[in-house]
Design a protein around this motif. Structure first.
Motif, PDB file in Angstrom:
ATOM      1  N   PRO E  65       0.840  -1.199   0.000  1.00 35.07           N
ATOM      2  CA  PRO E  65       0.000   0.000   0.000  1.00 35.07           C
ATOM      3  C   PRO E  65       0.873   1.247   0.000  1.00 35.07           C
ATOM      4  O   PRO E  65       1.972   1.215   0.548  1.00 35.07           O
ATOM      5  N   PHE E  77      -5.193   5.933  -1.670  1.00 36.76           N
ATOM      6  CA  PHE E  77      -4.256   4.837  -1.453  1.00 36.76           C
ATOM      7  C   PHE E  77      -4.066   4.107  -2.766  1.00 36.76           C
ATOM      8  O   PHE E  77      -5.036   3.772  -3.428  1.00 36.76           O
ATOM      9  N   GLU E  78      -2.820   3.885  -3.092  1.00 35.22           N
ATOM     10  CA  GLU E  78      -2.579   2.972  -4.195  1.00 35.22           C
ATOM     11  C   GLU E  78      -2.160   1.648  -3.575  1.00 35.22           C
ATOM     12  O   GLU E  78      -1.228   1.597  -2.782  1.00 35.22           O
ATOM     13  N   ILE E  79      -2.877   0.606  -3.917  1.00 33.50           N
ATOM     14  CA  ILE E  79      -2.527  -0.694  -3.350  1.00 33.50           C
ATOM     15  C   ILE E  79      -2.070  -1.598  -4.474  1.00 33.50           C
ATOM     16  O   ILE E  79      -2.793  -1.840  -5.434  1.00 33.50           O
ATOM     17  N   TYR E  81      -0.898  -5.229  -5.583  1.00 31.89           N
ATOM     18  CA  TYR E  81      -0.891  -6.656  -5.219  1.00 31.89           C
ATOM     19  C   TYR E  81       0.126  -7.345  -6.112  1.00 31.89           C
ATOM     20  O   TYR E  81       0.020  -7.298  -7.332  1.00 31.89           O
ATOM     21  N   SER E  93      -2.422  -3.052  -9.587  1.00 37.89           N
ATOM     22  CA  SER E  93      -2.595  -1.935  -8.665  1.00 37.89           C
ATOM     23  C   SER E  93      -3.996  -1.348  -8.788  1.00 37.89           C
ATOM     24  O   SER E  93      -4.553  -1.242  -9.872  1.00 37.89           O
ATOM     25  N   GLU E 117      -2.775  -8.428   4.168  1.00 38.10           N
ATOM     26  CA  GLU E 117      -3.948  -7.567   4.319  1.00 38.10           C
ATOM     27  C   GLU E 117      -4.054  -7.040   5.740  1.00 38.10           C
ATOM     28  O   GLU E 117      -4.405  -5.887   5.962  1.00 38.10           O
ATOM     29  N   MET E 120      -1.573  -4.285   6.117  1.00 37.78           N
ATOM     30  CA  MET E 120      -2.013  -3.058   5.443  1.00 37.78           C
ATOM     31  C   MET E 120      -3.046  -2.338   6.298  1.00 37.78           C
ATOM     32  O   MET E 120      -3.018  -1.120   6.454  1.00 37.78           O
ATOM     33  N   TYR E 124      -1.759   1.297   7.351  1.00 37.87           N
ATOM     34  CA  TYR E 124      -2.298   2.360   6.501  1.00 37.87           C
ATOM     35  C   TYR E 124      -3.756   2.659   6.781  1.00 37.87           C
ATOM     36  O   TYR E 124      -4.369   3.475   6.120  1.00 37.87           O
ATOM     37  N   VAL E 126      -6.294   1.049   6.005  1.00 40.08           N
ATOM     38  CA  VAL E 126      -7.206   0.660   4.934  1.00 40.08           C
ATOM     39  C   VAL E 126      -7.977  -0.532   5.481  1.00 40.08           C
ATOM     40  O   VAL E 126      -7.391  -1.550   5.792  1.00 40.08           O
TER      41      VAL E 126
END
Lengths: 360, 323, 143, 171, 178
Positions: E65, E77-79, E81, E93, E117, E120, E124, E126
């Motif tokens: 993230p 947020f840019e996540i 994977y 992403s 997860e 994250m 963050y 999220v």
């Protein structure tokens, strides 16, 4: 029998590192495990976004000192991919040498610690004495016993002269016979086998499901090794076997590690033989353009993966890594289920957990 | 010397008290030294146990708040006192006859359990979970090694009883005098299994690898003695050293009291030598070459191998005596 | 007499090590220094102990992370007096590479009294032995 | 057990493998990365070492009287990684093999390597500049008087001078 | 199956499943390794992609993230994977607006995403919807930390401790020990 709870850790002799287990016990049998981690969380990912790309070489090396070479190695690989830097060929070989020497030391350490946990101190010392040979190699070649600082973006920071090569070869040669002896002990000694055979079993199916990597996966019969599957550095020019065992117990993992030491010794020998002449690194301080890349390598504990994103400045925008212990950790719950209290440290030790890697 | 003063002398100076302590510490020092040498280490000096003891006397003694204070304080003392009585009961062949009726093997077996019980009391009063695990393990261990120990003692008792015309004679005096006449018990081939069984029990009683399970450092962090510090810990150590002497002395008296010297000094020297030999083969060598067992494995081991060996000797002896 | 006692007692330092979030480097080196035949601190009378209550010299490594901080202090308080603290590696001394992190905001000496520092990343086992020797000098004065 | 007996016996015969240290010698390889040593003569104050130091162990600050630069390397923050030595253009900063780092707490903040980089006035305008080290010239493989002359000037004067020299040459 | 066939097969699947809801580029490096970079227009499509990966017996290598800006320059947020299947790395992403801060969990589909997860979620903030075991991972039960560690502290960081220590080092010139 009523059940009770036993805390192991966070500060406990058997655990090299602080981690907290709460074991739900019934007599001597483990009924439930609750793992609480975070004691070694040092916020390195955050720090990596504060420091510049050169400082990060040193910083990521300190994520963990047992697989310390792989972190800067993979980090540099990721940076080189972003910058499309081709490193000198000699450097590729030197990187492999550094990596394999670290692997030998790390595997020997885990082998020794296993003996220590099962209370076999003489064997522990036997293996640790052997490890001193490789420690001397590290110290005389790289200058430090743990953090060898071999890599930099664009190559390696050390060179091997012919005398040094001779010293390394001699040391490795001297290790071969004791190593055979140790292999025999782990395979056949009744007192060792009693503690490691058939305990902490992770079947192949479960290993796939949990996505375990490294010797844990190979001990369960999954032949996944980044060095063979996605070769990097000079690995595609070298020949070696991917060691697997099928039983998935503590012994299988221990034997995989010991056999891998033999492979690593042969790899170093091959490298020293095939070592091409030439420079060892770029002759300028490289600048990294904006971009992103993934790099992977096989650390002693398994697949290590780095993701880097840069924006053209010398401070990376994001640096993220996934260490091998991370996926292996969750699989502990399967291995620990229903085992005896005395087996808990042995099983934990057998996945070669690297808490400082996991928690960063 | 006789009467109360004599007993007092026996308790404090010889063979109990000072003598036993000195020999016990000496054994512990030698054990550590040889153990170190077996691992290619230099090892601590032989007098290290004495230094450790003096140091422990200088340390602060912490008592956990959650503990039962009285039991916590008294447990090490009780163990030490029990052990002191025990060493007084064991005769030194050729020098010391033992005190009256106190040289009875069964009595000694009882007293031998006191330190273990004291340890259990101390540990369970400390309120630490590791202590609790240690206690349950110590209990299992005690039960496990007592079984073959009792059978061995029974065998020897029957053998000695045969000589003096009773069913079984558990007096150490008669056991020594029997061996004085017929030579060491060990020279009888039927007693070799019993001897091996006894040797197997020694590390169990002393809590040495592979049977240091109640104190397993890497599992439960020294378990029962985890909460002890300072002089209380010192007392446990003292008890341990006395035990080391007592068990080896017992082995010597039971299996090879003869030959002993004509002069008392020579006798004492030979006695110590034999005891040391017992410790070296049953403790030092074993702990240098084996991994710690799991408690269930140790339990099974004791109920199989030493018990089996001891039973074998027992059957052979009964067969020999009565048929 | 007191001096004789001091000289005797200082030959039996029992060592306990606390990992306060170290990266393993110093930790492994401490174990190496203390246990293996090559360095064998047992010849100096040292012994590794499993319980903090038995300890005389405490070796602490790692940058004292926020999570482990309270636990380190708790274990530290269980060590009976007199005790000597040796900070091994640069992390407990100054924070080292982790100094500016949100998770390692304290140096060790701001939490407890430190007696000897052995910087290095990690220090060699020989340096750790030096540190233990220095700690012994201090320990002697505490008796 | 039996397989290990042989090893135990061998060990007993071979004798201890313990090093004499701290009472005697120990293994000290030449390439050991020990405490840093700083050579002020060779330093050109480029600041690369400070830039790459992950431990933040190097500080270059201006002296109070403006006569030079203070260089402080704090051993207690140095992570002995060797990057400063690797990137230093004149090898003014380098690792020694001295690994005896244990010191008492009182000395914690004193435990540093200090150096003073003296500045000299520019031969033209008099501004304080760090003189070029001999090592740098040797590396460049050029130490003609013409260049040396240039090196005693500050950046700006150097530019001017170069322009003038170029113009002269063209004439 | 060769790498390029795997890559092609996966691309076909994506095209079939997501239509034009994605962009995908492949990058091959000098040493033969190849990475795919995929951007999803809708964060909700991630579950579909995860399903494809699971079909290919792949796994999640990591989830990264980070804080970024979307097209409208608002904070999000840019996540990323990072998946791995059949020798191919693929980074998918998605963007999640900061105001929403929520994403569907893929742990029920790919077990290897579990810890990532949770981490994250912890660092963050999220929140991961539908995670089977959403307990805190690293900083559990510790009150020395605030709710979401990475964000407030990364902005508040001023390196105060290092300055304080250095003042002492610079100030202790009298010692003269080198």
């Amino acid at each position: 029998m009523s059940s009770y709870k036993i805390p192991i850790g966070p500060i406990h002799v058997v655990l090299e590192e602080p981690i907290y287990f709460q074991l739900e016990m019934e007599g001597e049998t483990v009924r439930g495990v609750d793992i609480r981690s975070g004691h070694v969380h040092r916020g390195i990912e955050f720090l990596a976004m504060q420091k510049n790309i050169y400082q990060n070489i040193t910083l990521v090396e300190r994520v963990c000192s047992l697989c310390s070479n792989n972190h800067p190695f993979t980090y540099c690989m990721a940076m080189e991919r972003i910058g499309r830097i081709k490193i000198p060929e000699r450097a590729e070989f030197l990187r492999v040498i550094a990596d394999e020497i670290k692997r030998i030391a790390s595997h020997l350490f885990n082998t020794a610690i296993l003996a220590h946990i099962i209370g076999f101190d003489s064997l522990f010392m036997l293996v640790m004495e052997l490890r001193e040979k490789i420690q001397d190699v590290k110290e005389s070649t790289y200058g430090n016993r743990m953090n060898i600082a071999a890599n930099c973006i664009g190559g390696v920071r050390y060179d091997i002269s012919s005398e040094q090569a001779g010293f390394i070869l001699n040391s490795l040669q001297a290790m071969k016979k004791p190593l055979e002896e140790i292999t025999k002990i782990y395979l056949h000694n009744g007192s060792v086998r009693r503690r490691i055979e058939g305990i902490g079993v992770l079947t192949k199916d479960k290993a796939v499901e949990y996505g375990v990597v490294g010797p844990v996966a190979r001990g369960s019969g999954i032949a996944y090794d980044v060095r063979a599957d996605c070769p990097y550095a000079a690995y595609n020019q070298l020949s070696f076997d991917v060691i697997t065992e099928n039983t998935g117990d503590i012994k299988a993992r221990a034997v995989v590690r010991i056999r891998e030491i033999v492979e690593s010794i042969s790899l170093v020998e091959q490298c020293l033989k095939a070592l091409p002449e030439g420079p060892t690194c770029l002759d300028y301080m490289p600048m990294i353009p904006g971009g992103q890349a993934i790099a992977k390598s096989e650390a002693p504990r398994g697949e290590l993966m780095y993701y880097a994103r840069t924006n053209g400045s010398d401070i990376p925008e994001r640096l993220k890594w996934r260490v091998p212990t991370y996926p292996n950790w969750e699989a502990l719950k399967i291995m620990l289920a229903g085992c005896k209290l005395a087996d808990v440290p042995v099983i934990i030790g057998s996945i070669d957990p690297c808490v400082s890697c996991t928690e960063r | 010397m006789s009467g109360i003063m004599g007993y007092f002398y026996n308790l404090v100076v010889f063979p109990g008290g000072l003598f036993a302590l000195a020999v016990g510490m000496f054994f512990a020092g030698i054990d550590r030294k040889i153990y170190a040498r077996m691992q290619r280490r230099v090892g601590p000096p032989i007098y290290q146990p004495i230094i450790d003891l003096i140091k422990l006397m200088h340390k602060e003694t912490l008592i956990p708040r959650t503990s039962n204070q009285k039991a916590f304080r008294l447990a090490p003392l009780a163990g030490f006192a029990g052990m002191l009585v025990l060493v007084t009961c064991i005769p030194v062949p050729g020098v010391f006859q033992g005190i009256g009726q106190l040289d009875n093997l069964l009595l000694i077996l009882y007293i031998l359990a006191i330190p273990a019980i004291a340890l259990m009391v101390g540990a369970s009063s400390s309120g630490s979970p590791f202590g609790a695990v240690g206690v349950s393990r110590e209990m299992v261990m005690t039960i496990a090694y007592e079984v073959p120990l009792i059978i061995v003692i029974l065998t020897i008792g029957i053998k000695a009883g045969n000589a003096s015309g009773v069913l079984a004679d558990f007096s150490l005096k008669s056991i020594i005098s029997l061996q004085k006449e017929t030579g060491s018990i060990l020279s009888d081939i039927t007693m070799v299994p019993a001897f091996i069984a006894f040797l197997c029990c020694i590390p169990g009683t002393l809590g040495a690898v592979p049977f240091d399970i109640p104190e397993a450092e890497t599992e439960i962090a020294e378990g029962p003695i985890l909460e002890y510090s300072g002089i209380s810990l010192g007392l446990f150590k003292l008890t341990g050293w006395l035990k080391m002497f007592a068990v080896s002395a017992l082995a010597t008296v039971l299996f090879y009291p003869v030959p002993y010297g004509s002069h008392w000094l020579l006798s004492v020297f030979l006695f110590i030598l034999k005891c040391l030999f017992t410790i070296l083969i049953s403790v030092t060598l074993v702990r240098a070459t084996m991994a710690r067992m799991r408690i269930d494995q140790a339990y099974k081991f004791y109920l199989r191998i030493p018990t089996g060996l001891a039973l074998l000797s027992l059957v052979l002896t009964i067969f020999h005596v009565h048929v | 007499m007191r001096n004789v006692m001091k000289n005797i007692v200082q030959k039996s330092p029992w060592i306990y090590r606390i990992n306060a979030g170290s990266c393993n480097g110093c930790d492994v080196e401490m174990a190496t220094a203390a246990l293996i035949p090559r360095y064998d601190v047992e010849r100096l009378g040292c012994k590794y102990c499993g319980s903090p209550k038995h300890a005389d010299i405490v070796l602490i490594s790692g940058p004292v992370t926020e999570v482990v901080k309270d636990k380190v202090l708790r274990v530290f308080n269980e060590i009976p007096y007199p005790k000597v603290v040796v900070a091994v590696g640069i992390c407990p001394i100054s924070g080292g590479v982790f100094r500016d992190s949100y998770a390692a905001r304290n140096t060790l000496d701001s939490l407890i009294q430190v007696d000897v520092n052995v910087p290095g990343c990690p220090p060699r086992p020989q340096a750790i032995i030096d540190g233990i020797a220095k700690a012994l000098e201090i320990w002697k004065t505490m008796l | 057990m039996s397989s290990f007996l042989k090893i135990i016996l061998q060990n007993l015969i071979k004798g201890p493998s313990t090093e004499k240290y701290p009472f005697g010698d120990t293994f000290e390889p030449a390439g050991l990365r020990g405490k840093l040593r700083f050579n002020a003569e060779a330093c050109i104050a480029c600041g690369t070492c400070e830039h790459v130091c992950a431990g933040g162990a190097i500080r270059i600050t201006e002296a109070e009287d403006c006569s030079g630069l203070n260089m402080v390397i704090w051993h207690n923050s140095c992570c002995y990684c060797g990057l400063c030595q690797f990137f230093c253009p004149t090898k003014a900063i380098r690792h020694t093999i001295d690994y005896h780092t244990a010191h008492k707490q009182e000395d914690k903040f004193n435990y540093a390597e200090r150096g003073f980089i003296k500045t000299v006035p520019c031969s033209r305008c008099g501004k304080q500049i760090v003189p070029a080290a001999q090592e740098l010239l040797e590396q460049a493989g050029n130490s003609s008087d013409e260049i040396k002359d240039l090196l005693s000037m500050c950046e700006k004067c150097r530019q001017k001078e170069t322009v003038i020299r170029g113009a002269l040459r063209n004439v | 199956m060769s790498k390029s066939a795997v890559m092609k097969g996966f691309e076909d699947k994506l095209l079939f499943g997501l239509g034009n809801g994605y962009t995908l580029t492949w990058e091959t490096y000098a040493d033969g390794a190849s990475s795919g970079w995929c951007k999803l227009n809708r964060a909700s499509d991630l579950v579909i992609v995860a399903g494809y990966i699971a079909e290919l017996k792949g796994r999640v290598m990591a989830i990264t993230p980070m804080i970024n800006e979307d097209k409208d320059m608002s904070k999000c947020f840019e996540i990323d994977y990072h998946f791995f299947f059949e020798g191919v790395d693929l980074t998918v992403s998605v963007l999640v607006p900061e105001s929403k801060g929520e994403i569907e969990s893929i742990t029920p589909i790919l077990k290897s995403a579990d810890w990532h997860e949770r981490e994250m979620q912890e660092f963050y903030n999220v929140s991961v919807k539908g995670h089977p075991n959403p307990k805190k991972l690293l900083l559990d039960g510790n009150n020395n930390f605030d709710e979401n560690t990475m964000i407030p502290l990364s902005e508040a960081m001023n390196g105060s401790s290092s300055t304080a220590l250095w003042e002492k080092v610079l100030g202790s010139k009298n010692g003269g020990r080198m």
